[in-house]
Design a protein around this motif. Structure first.
Motif, PDB file in Angstrom:
ATOM      1  N   ALA A   1     113.471 109.848  48.350  1.00  0.00           N
ATOM      2  CA  ALA A   1     111.981 110.263  47.735  1.00  0.00           C
ATOM      3  C   ALA A   1     111.821 109.035  47.483  1.00  0.00           C
ATOM      4  CB  ALA A   1     111.637 111.359  48.265  1.00  0.00           C
ATOM      5  N   SER A   2     110.435 108.720  47.358  1.00  0.00           N
ATOM      6  CA  SER A   2     109.430 107.503  46.519  1.00  0.00           C
ATOM      7  C   SER A   2     108.465 107.962  45.814  1.00  0.00           C
ATOM      8  CB  SER A   2     109.298 106.989  47.277  1.00  0.00           C
ATOM      9  OG  SER A   2     108.392 106.316  48.314  1.00  0.00           O
ATOM     10  N   TYR A   3     108.262 108.141  44.807  1.00  0.00           N
ATOM     11  CA  TYR A   3     107.423 108.739  43.870  1.00  0.00           C
ATOM     12  C   TYR A   3     106.775 107.834  43.036  1.00  0.00           C
ATOM     13  CZ  TYR A   3     109.941 113.284  45.170  1.00  0.00           C
ATOM     14  OH  TYR A   3     110.671 114.160  45.074  1.00  0.00           O
ATOM     15  N   ASP A   4     104.904 107.992  42.914  1.00  0.00           N
ATOM     16  CA  ASP A   4     104.017 107.085  41.821  1.00  0.00           C
ATOM     17  C   ASP A   4     104.498 107.381  40.002  1.00  0.00           C
ATOM     18  OD1 ASP A   4     102.667 109.325  41.529  1.00  0.00           O
ATOM     19  OD2 ASP A   4     101.066 109.032  42.814  1.00  0.00           O
ATOM     20  N   ALA A   5     103.745 106.875  39.516  1.00  0.00           N
ATOM     21  CA  ALA A   5     103.683 107.209  37.971  1.00  0.00           C
ATOM     22  C   ALA A   5     103.568 108.376  37.756  1.00  0.00           C
ATOM     23  CB  ALA A   5     103.135 105.951  37.811  1.00  0.00           C
ATOM     24  N   GLU A   6     102.195 109.491  38.324  1.00  0.00           N
ATOM     25  CA  GLU A   6     102.213 110.849  38.239  1.00  0.00           C
ATOM     26  C   GLU A   6     102.685 111.777  38.829  1.00  0.00           C
ATOM     27  OE1 GLU A   6      99.681 108.650  39.314  1.00  0.00           O
ATOM     28  OE2 GLU A   6      99.844 108.223  37.394  1.00  0.00           O
ATOM     29  N   GLY A   7     104.215 111.314  39.562  1.00  0.00           N
ATOM     30  CA  GLY A   7     104.850 112.325  39.530  1.00  0.00           C
ATOM     31  C   GLY A   7     104.875 112.548  41.219  1.00  0.00           C
ATOM     32  N   GLN A   8     104.590 111.931  41.862  1.00  0.00           N
ATOM     33  CA  GLN A   8     103.308 112.206  43.194  1.00  0.00           C
ATOM     34  C   GLN A   8     104.167 111.492  44.084  1.00  0.00           C
ATOM     35  OE1 GLN A   8     100.476 114.474  44.793  1.00  0.00           O
ATOM     36  NE2 GLN A   8     100.806 115.142  41.685  1.00  0.00           N
ATOM     37  N   GLU A   9     104.342 112.285  45.356  1.00  0.00           N
ATOM     38  CA  GLU A   9     105.549 111.668  46.679  1.00  0.00           C
ATOM     39  C   GLU A   9     104.901 110.609  47.037  1.00  0.00           C
ATOM     40  OE1 GLU A   9     108.261 113.707  49.014  1.00  0.00           O
ATOM     41  OE2 GLU A   9     107.094 113.470  50.431  1.00  0.00           O
ATOM     42  N   VAL A  10     105.291 109.450  47.249  1.00  0.00           N
ATOM     43  CA  VAL A  10     104.691 108.319  48.668  1.00  0.00           C
ATOM     44  C   VAL A  10     105.453 109.024  49.311  1.00  0.00           C
ATOM     45  CG1 VAL A  10     104.039 106.116  48.233  1.00  0.00           C
ATOM     46  CG2 VAL A  10     104.467 107.121  46.370  1.00  0.00           C
ATOM     47  N   THR A  11     106.494 108.526  49.444  1.00  0.00           N
ATOM     48  CA  THR A  11     107.123 108.710  50.491  1.00  0.00           C
ATOM     49  C   THR A  11     108.627 109.820  51.100  1.00  0.00           C
ATOM     50  OG1 THR A  11     108.845 106.884  50.498  1.00  0.00           O
ATOM     51  CG2 THR A  11     107.145 105.775  51.360  1.00  0.00           C
ATOM     52  N   PRO A  12     108.797 110.823  51.671  1.00  0.00           N
ATOM     53  CA  PRO A  12     109.533 111.471  51.721  1.00  0.00           C
ATOM     54  C   PRO A  12     111.027 110.763  52.353  1.00  0.00           C
ATOM     55  CG  PRO A  12     108.717 111.206  53.729  1.00  0.00           C
ATOM     56  CD  PRO A  12     108.180 110.198  53.160  1.00  0.00           C
ATOM     57  N   ALA A  13     112.234 111.505  51.737  1.00  0.00           N
ATOM     58  CA  ALA A  13     113.027 111.433  51.811  1.00  0.00           C
ATOM     59  C   ALA A  13     112.789 111.553  53.346  1.00  0.00           C
ATOM     60  CB  ALA A  13     114.941 112.674  51.914  1.00  0.00           C
ATOM     61  N   ARG A  14     114.001 110.269  53.774  1.00  0.00           N
ATOM     62  CA  ARG A  14     114.585 109.819  55.947  1.00  0.00           C
ATOM     63  C   ARG A  14     115.032 109.226  56.477  1.00  0.00           C
ATOM     64  NH1 ARG A  14     111.435 106.474  52.925  1.00  0.00           N
ATOM     65  NH2 ARG A  14     110.721 104.746  53.683  1.00  0.00           N
ATOM     66  N   ALA A  15     115.463 108.861  57.143  1.00  0.00           N
ATOM     67  CA  ALA A  15     116.298 108.155  57.207  1.00  0.00           C
ATOM     68  C   ALA A  15     116.136 106.675  58.559  1.00  0.00           C
ATOM     69  CB  ALA A  15     117.842 108.867  58.460  1.00  0.00           C
ATOM     70  N   VAL A  16     117.062 105.795  58.035  1.00  0.00           N
ATOM     71  CA  VAL A  16     116.613 105.004  59.048  1.00  0.00           C
ATOM     72  C   VAL A  16     117.645 104.206  59.718  1.00  0.00           C
ATOM     73  CG1 VAL A  16     116.110 101.961  58.632  1.00  0.00           C
ATOM     74  CG2 VAL A  16     114.985 103.789  56.861  1.00  0.00           C
ATOM     75  N   PRO A  17     117.208 104.110  61.196  1.00  0.00           N
ATOM     76  CA  PRO A  17     118.464 103.612  62.254  1.00  0.00           C
ATOM     77  C   PRO A  17     118.678 101.835  62.123  1.00  0.00           C
ATOM     78  CG  PRO A  17     115.924 104.425  63.373  1.00  0.00           C
ATOM     79  CD  PRO A  17     115.949 104.190  62.407  1.00  0.00           C
ATOM     80  N   TYR A  18     119.863 101.545  62.608  1.00  0.00           N
ATOM     81  CA  TYR A  18     119.770 100.543  62.717  1.00  0.00           C
ATOM     82  C   TYR A  18     120.979 100.109  63.620  1.00  0.00           C
ATOM     83  CZ  TYR A  18     124.405 101.909  60.547  1.00  0.00           C
ATOM     84  OH  TYR A  18     126.374 101.898  60.536  1.00  0.00           O
ATOM     85  N   ASP A  19     121.434  98.747  64.186  1.00  0.00           N
ATOM     86  CA  ASP A  19     122.367  98.071  65.491  1.00  0.00           C
ATOM     87  C   ASP A  19     122.915  97.322  63.891  1.00  0.00           C
ATOM     88  OD1 ASP A  19     120.986  99.158  67.221  1.00  0.00           O
ATOM     89  OD2 ASP A  19     119.671  98.570  66.877  1.00  0.00           O
ATOM     90  N   THR A  20     122.389  96.630  63.385  1.00  0.00           N
ATOM     91  CA  THR A  20     123.180  95.682  62.191  1.00  0.00           C
ATOM     92  C   THR A  20     122.628  96.198  60.837  1.00  0.00           C
ATOM     93  OG1 THR A  20     123.782  93.949  63.872  1.00  0.00           O
ATOM     94  CG2 THR A  20     123.771  93.903  61.654  1.00  0.00           C
ATOM     95  N   LEU A  21     123.858  96.321  59.537  1.00  0.00           N
ATOM     96  CA  LEU A  21     123.196  97.307  58.708  1.00  0.00           C
ATOM     97  C   LEU A  21     124.069  95.837  57.538  1.00  0.00           C
ATOM     98  CD1 LEU A  21     122.234  98.998  56.689  1.00  0.00           C
ATOM     99  CD2 LEU A  21     124.345  99.582  56.494  1.00  0.00           C
ATOM    100  N   VAL A  22     122.802  95.078  56.262  1.00  0.00           N
ATOM    101  CA  VAL A  22     123.749  94.244  55.821  1.00  0.00           C
ATOM    102  C   VAL A  22     123.315  95.060  54.446  1.00  0.00           C
ATOM    103  CG1 VAL A  22     123.867  91.937  54.316  1.00  0.00           C
ATOM    104  CG2 VAL A  22     122.822  92.512  57.291  1.00  0.00           C
ATOM    105  N   ILE A  23     124.283  95.585  53.694  1.00  0.00           N
ATOM    106  CA  ILE A  23     124.507  96.305  52.311  1.00  0.00           C
ATOM    107  C   ILE A  23     124.444  94.891  51.190  1.00  0.00           C
ATOM    108  CG2 ILE A  23     125.218  97.831  50.855  1.00  0.00           C
ATOM    109  CD1 ILE A  23     126.234  98.858  53.372  1.00  0.00           C
ATOM    110  N   ALA A  24     123.280  94.897  50.239  1.00  0.00           N
ATOM    111  CA  ALA A  24     122.871  94.347  49.231  1.00  0.00           C
ATOM    112  C   ALA A  24     122.521  94.929  47.827  1.00  0.00           C
ATOM    113  CB  ALA A  24     121.938  92.725  49.915  1.00  0.00           C
ATOM    114  N   VAL A  25     122.954  96.416  47.861  1.00  0.00           N
ATOM    115  CA  VAL A  25     122.351  96.438  46.835  1.00  0.00           C
ATOM    116  C   VAL A  25     122.709  96.074  45.532  1.00  0.00           C
ATOM    117  CG1 VAL A  25     121.715  98.524  48.455  1.00  0.00           C
ATOM    118  CG2 VAL A  25     123.672  98.382  46.904  1.00  0.00           C
TER     119      VAL A  25
END
Length: 441
Positions: A101-125
């Motif tokens: 999940a992502s949060y703003d500077a005040e601690g409010q949730e912006v986006t929830p924890a979630r899954a993203v499907p893929y056919d091809t994945l490129v990890i560049a973290v």
């Protein structure tokens, strides 16, 4: 949950650093524009700063608000999707990555924890700082792995100067001392940049601070010389310039503890310092270690084949600092450098296109074009490879500085194209004359 178009091959890129953003942009301009595939970039930050410039953000010579690339705007302009979130896990059986999940500077949730499907994945973290278990690093030192850390260090630096100017008592020992642990490219460049910018900060009316008496920069390196990963001649030129500026350069010095008031060394010496930067090593993020059965190195990097696919799953590529590959030309790991990230991103663009058409993939071959170290406005030193077979060309001064700047222009061109980069360069030259020489907030 957002569901991609099932009629299109879905390519997910996790990580929006130099490698990930260049890859997303190039794939978007080709496959995305032509509706041949759907491209999604996943990144926890809202904006992108080229990582080799983080020392300038920390020193105050680069303004994140002016120089950062906005992911949403870049995605809109280049036919890919941007989704905010930090990758935390992987499900290879279902071909999904998990986002926190992502949060703003005040601690409010912006986006929830979630899954993203893929056919091809490129990890560049990318990579993070490696403290090697040294006590006190997490509590009392700042790394320069992200733009948030670089901005936080700069704000802390300016606040310390304002506080020292306003206090009735004299500046105490260590109060305005900066100790940089790790004399690789980041640490060495930061030392030179801080020598200049701290004096600019003082010149803006903080006249109770004497730069020669109250300011001190110490560069600590465990190896026998600074810049251990570059040729000795380059390192020698950089060391001579730093020492000529009065920077305290300590080599063969191992840090055993970082404390609130300074740094303790293995030989019993203590460096008083209330500002400490840790730049002593890098590793891939901890969550990659043995992630869903993928092979990793001792530094958590994903081990990849010559085609940059992971050894356990051909649907997953890894590029940039988080990838581990032995370069066949010298039998050494491909170094975590910006030039390697750029080359790998360009290579994977071609390989994904081959993959979608069922053609065999080509192996990646890293070409080392040399090393350049920017010492701010004082000088630039480095060596260029490829001019004479088996030998490098040592360069310094103005020409070296132009070559260093050209590396960033290449990155900008990969993101925006030559025409926009030329216009932006002219605009910055005009506005530079009306702005302070260093960021003061």
């Amino acid at each position: 949950m957002w569901i991609p178009d099932p009629s299109l091959h879905h390519i997910v890129i996790a990580g929006g650093g130099a490698a990930g953003l260049e890859l997303a942009t190039k794939l978007g301009d080709t496959l995305g524009r032509g509706k041949q595939a759907q491209i999604t970039l996943v990144e926890r930050n809202r904006t992108h700063i080229w990582k080799p410039h983080l020392h300038e953000v920390a020193a105050g010579t680069m303004d994140v608000g002016r120089d950062a690339v906005d992911y949403l705007a870049q995605a809109s302009d280049h036919h890919f999707r941007y989704r905010i979130g930090e990758m935390t896990g992987l499900n290879r059986a279902d071909r999904e990555i998990y986002l926190a999940a992502s949060y703003d500077a005040e601690g409010q949730e912006v986006t929830p924890a979630r899954a993203v499907p893929y056919d091809t994945l490129v990890i560049a973290v990318g990579s993070t700082g490696n403290d090697f278990g040294t006590p006190g690093v997490n509590e009392f030192a700042i790394s320069l792995d992200t733009q948030e850390q670089a901005v936080r260090f700069h704000q802390r630096l300016v606040n310390r100067f304002i506080r020292a100017h306003a206090q009735p008592e004299p500046v105490r020992p260590g109060q305005l001392h900066v100790t940089i642990i790790g004399a690789g490219a980041t640490g060495t460049e930061l030392a030179a940049e801080l020598h200049r910018t701290t004096r600019h900060v003082v010149a803006y009316g903080l006249d109770r601070i004497d730069p020669d008496r109250d300011l001190k920069i110490t560069l600590v390196e465990a190896a026998e010389r600074i810049l251990p990963a570059v040729p000795a001649r380059v390192a020698k030129g950089a060391a001579q310039l730093l020492e000529g500026l009065g920077i305290d350069v300590r080599t063969s010095a191992r840090v055993v503890q970082v404390r609130p008031d300074g740094v303790a060394l293995a030989d019993g010496d203590f460096i008083p310092s209330e500002l400490v930067v840790w730049a002593a090593g890098v590793k891939a993020p901890d969550f990659l270690k043995n992630i869903d059965g993928l092979e990793t190195s001792r530094n958590n990097q994903l081990v990849v084949t010559p085609t940059l696919q992971t050894t356990s799953d051909q649907n997953i590529f890894a590029i940039g600092d988080c990838a581990f590959l032995i370069n066949p030309s010298d039998n050494k790991p491909v170094p975590p450098r910006a030039q390697a990230a750029h080359q790998q991103a360009s290579h994977v663009v071609a390989q994904i296109r081959r993959r979608l058409t069922g053609r065999p993939l080509d192996p990646f071959r890293y070409r080392d074009f040399g090393s350049l170290v920017s010492l701010g406005e004082y000088s630039t030193v480095g060596n260029l490879m490829g001019f004479v077979r088996g030998r490098g060309l040592f360069i310094e001064g103005y020409f070296a500085r132009l070559m260093y700047r050209s590396l960033y222009k290449m990155h900008q061109t990969a993101l925006h194209g030559w025409w926009r980069v030329m216009l932006d360069t002219v605009a910055r030259r005009l506005t530079r004359r009306t702005e302070p020489r260093v960021k003061l907030h």
